[in-house]
Design a protein around this motif. Sequence first.
Motif, mmCIF file in Angstrom:
data_model
loop_
_atom_site.group_PDB
_atom_site.id
_atom_site.type_symbol
_atom_site.label_atom_id
_atom_site.label_comp_id
_atom_site.label_asym_id
_atom_site.label_seq_id
_atom_site.Cartn_x
_atom_site.Cartn_y
_atom_site.Cartn_z
ATOM 1 N N MET A 1 13.332 57.466 14.321
ATOM 2 C CA MET A 1 14.696 57.009 14.595
ATOM 3 C C MET A 1 15.048 57.209 16.060
ATOM 4 O O MET A 1 15.702 56.365 16.687
ATOM 5 N N GLY A 2 14.589 58.332 16.616
ATOM 6 C CA GLY A 2 14.847 58.591 18.031
ATOM 7 C C GLY A 2 14.215 57.532 18.906
ATOM 8 O O GLY A 2 14.858 56.960 19.798
ATOM 9 N N LEU A 3 12.932 57.255 18.649
ATOM 10 C CA LEU A 3 12.225 56.252 19.451
ATOM 11 C C LEU A 3 12.871 54.877 19.299
ATOM 12 O O LEU A 3 13.024 54.138 20.278
ATOM 13 N N ALA A 4 13.263 54.566 18.074
ATOM 14 C CA ALA A 4 13.890 53.269 17.829
ATOM 15 C C ALA A 4 15.186 53.164 18.621
ATOM 16 O O ALA A 4 15.461 52.147 19.270
ATOM 17 N N ALA A 5 15.964 54.240 18.606
ATOM 18 C CA ALA A 5 17.246 54.226 19.315
ATOM 19 C C ALA A 5 17.038 54.024 20.808
ATOM 20 O O ALA A 5 17.837 53.375 21.480
ATOM 21 N N LEU A 6 15.960 54.585 21.339
ATOM 22 C CA LEU A 6 15.700 54.465 22.774
ATOM 23 C C LEU A 6 14.880 53.214 23.095
ATOM 24 O O LEU A 6 14.493 53.009 24.244
ATOM 25 N N ASP A 7 14.597 52.428 22.067
ATOM 26 C CA ASP A 7 13.817 51.208 22.250
ATOM 27 C C ASP A 7 12.416 51.520 22.789
ATOM 28 O O ASP A 7 11.897 50.813 23.646
ATOM 29 N N LEU A 8 11.837 52.599 22.304
ATOM 30 C CA LEU A 8 10.523 53.016 22.803
ATOM 31 C C LEU A 8 9.430 52.897 21.741
ATOM 32 O O LEU A 8 8.307 53.352 21.961
ATOM 33 N N LEU A 9 9.761 52.317 20.596
ATOM 34 C CA LEU A 9 8.720 52.120 19.586
ATOM 35 C C LEU A 9 7.675 51.158 20.120
ATOM 36 O O LEU A 9 7.988 50.232 20.879
ATOM 37 N N ASN A 10 6.415 51.410 19.740
ATOM 38 C CA ASN A 10 5.330 50.542 20.173
ATOM 39 C C ASN A 10 5.229 50.418 21.692
ATOM 40 O O ASN A 10 4.922 49.369 22.226
ATOM 41 N N THR A 11 5.535 51.536 22.405
ATOM 42 C CA THR A 11 5.275 51.556 23.853
ATOM 43 C C THR A 11 4.408 52.773 24.142
ATOM 44 O O THR A 11 4.451 53.781 23.420
ATOM 45 N N ARG A 12 3.596 52.637 25.218
ATOM 46 C CA ARG A 12 2.758 53.779 25.606
ATOM 47 C C ARG A 12 3.625 54.963 26.011
ATOM 48 O O ARG A 12 3.353 56.102 25.666
ATOM 49 N N PHE A 13 4.711 54.656 26.734
ATOM 50 C CA PHE A 13 5.566 55.734 27.206
ATOM 51 C C PHE A 13 6.198 56.501 26.037
ATOM 52 O O PHE A 13 6.235 57.732 26.031
ATOM 53 N N GLY A 14 6.665 55.743 25.047
ATOM 54 C CA GLY A 14 7.287 56.377 23.886
ATOM 55 C C GLY A 14 6.327 57.314 23.178
ATOM 56 O O GLY A 14 6.675 58.455 22.831
#
Lengths: 361, 281
Positions: free
Chosen positions: B132-145
């Motif tokens: 949920m955190g990653l989704a909120a930050l729009d970082l899902l499916n990113t290397r940085f996330g």
Amino acid sequence: MSTLDLIGIGKSYGATEVLRSIDISLASGEFLVLLGASGCGKSTLLNVIAGLLSPTTGEIRIDGKRVNEVHPKDRDVAMVFQSYALYPNLSVRRNIGFGLEMRGVPRARRDEAVARVARMLQIDGLLDRKPAELSGGQRQRVAIGRALVREPKIFLFDEPLSNLDAKLRMEMRAEIKHLHRLLATTVVYVTHDQIEAMTLATRIAVMNNGAIEQIGSPEDIYRRPATVFVASFVGAPPMNLIEATWDGRGLHLDGSGQTLALPAPDAAPRPVTLGVRPEDLRLADPADELAIAATVDFAELTGPDRIVFSRLAGVPILASLPPHSHVTADEQVRLTFSKRDMHLFDRGSGKRIDIPLRPVA
Amino acid sequence: MEQRSLGFSVFLYASALLLAVLILAPFAWLFIMSISSTTDLISKPLRWWPAQADWSRYRVLTDLTPNTHGAALMSALKNSVLVAAIATLAALAVSVPTGWALSRSRAVNWSLGLVIGTYMLPPVALAVPLYMGLAALDLLNTRFGLAVVYLTILAPFTAWLLKSGFDPIPRDIELAAAIDGARLDQTLRILILPLAAPVIGTAALFAYLLAWDEFFYALLFTSDQRAKTVTVAIADLAGGRVADYGLIATAGVIAALPPVLFGLLMQRTLISGLTTGSVKG
Ligand SMILES: Nc1ncnc2c1ncn2[C@@H]1O[C@H](COP(=O)(O)OP(=O)(O)O)[C@@H](O)[C@H]1O
Ligand SMILES: [Mg+2]
């Protein structure tokens, strides 16, 4: 060349008092030795002077100015740590020059200063080595060199010789004394070794349990100990301490029935401790009145002296006699001393009692 | 040299050999599988030794033509290298100061115990909040996330490791430097960090390996070649209708190479005993 004043310094960790109202005033160029057993607060006091610890109470003044709030690097003191604390990854050259490097002294001036100090300490051949490649004595010199090179106002030494073997310790002692005579910088030197204290100091402060018991010249400390603690701590073999009761008729040695003809000024009996150093005892002639009769346990020849171990009503009495003295085990000996060489302490307070040299009229 | 009995020597070498076999056997089998023909691998009874070395799968997996196994694995390798590197660097950046502070101040030691305590939680427990955190930050499916998620795993571990590395560096060195006029950053940069270099190297190596080998979060938080890591890519190879064991084994060998190279590289810094010479006579 600076003065140092410690005024009412105290340091506590929670409820534990490590230092209690320390007052010391040092004139410029003095060599003060803090002498005391391990754990009595010597290093703590030194760290307070250096600024590595803040005192709980009291004030530190260098050259008359309060420095309590001044950072160690701005106090212009140099410290030699008991552990040496050399920088293991830096060369000897950089170790010694580190203080100058951090203060932005240009490279050329720095190298010159390092070379001068290294020559003085005879480590000029070692400048490119790492501390791991040095012997104990050489590391010790590097640690001293690191302090010397900055020409600070005050030198602080924390048991700098305690890791060295006996011979090296004696050499380094002489060297430190020589350096002090040469540079005349104010020094505070911590040790638990009374020989170091006696030989190096212009003044000794004997510490016990976080407080100063006595501060004075080595002569004073040795000849006129202010308390039983100082008397027993300074001197080897240690001073003989005999419990006694002092009244108008004389000094009655407890448990032995012997009385010394030293009437007290007051008639009322007073519990005291009689102190006589082993080297102040002699075998008595029949004519000597001031004498203790004791039973010999055994004797040891140390070379210059014959140390006689004897007992008086169970209390051990040591006498340092000339080597040709003849005593045998279980023999009764009479040991005498001069009134000038005896010490009396109040048994309650442990404080020295001044004895009138002539019997009171 | 001390005298050893023959029996003792035999025992010593036998133990060492056993350990070597235990460690190397799976890897050796992996490699043999990667060069065995499919027929060898599915024949019964199993052929332990290939009739002929077959290197074709290495060509298949390094082929960069889009939408092939090769392209998928190579982009996954790149993702893994980057994610592990970012996570490791970030973990060191966070945990070097933290580890030093922990080592120098006893007052905060309880916090380390607390952080290590979170390791007791199974990763699944954290999956939903992290997702949920990653989704909120729009970082899902990113290397940085993914690197950020790894940072939360690595930093406590490296901080703990570095604390034990800073512990044996004498406090007096810092005090001496303070009296010599060094600022905190100078003390750290010139004295403490070089002295701790071997431990920092060890921490970097372990952090990198941990991040490289991580599978669970990588599977959950990545979905395509933009962020999929090599562990997920290998699992993909196994997920098809017909699993080619030889191909999976080959991918395993290729995936093992970067950490091995990194390990060899770091080995040079892992020289201990640098603090000798500071103290004692
Ligand atoms: N950080 C501290 N917390 C509590 N007690 C301390 C601390 N540092 C030192 N002490 C105590 O203070 C006393 C004096 O220590 P120290 O100055 O090192 O003695 P010395 O140098 O004379 O051997 C010791 O009893 C020691 O246990
Ligand atoms: Mg000490």
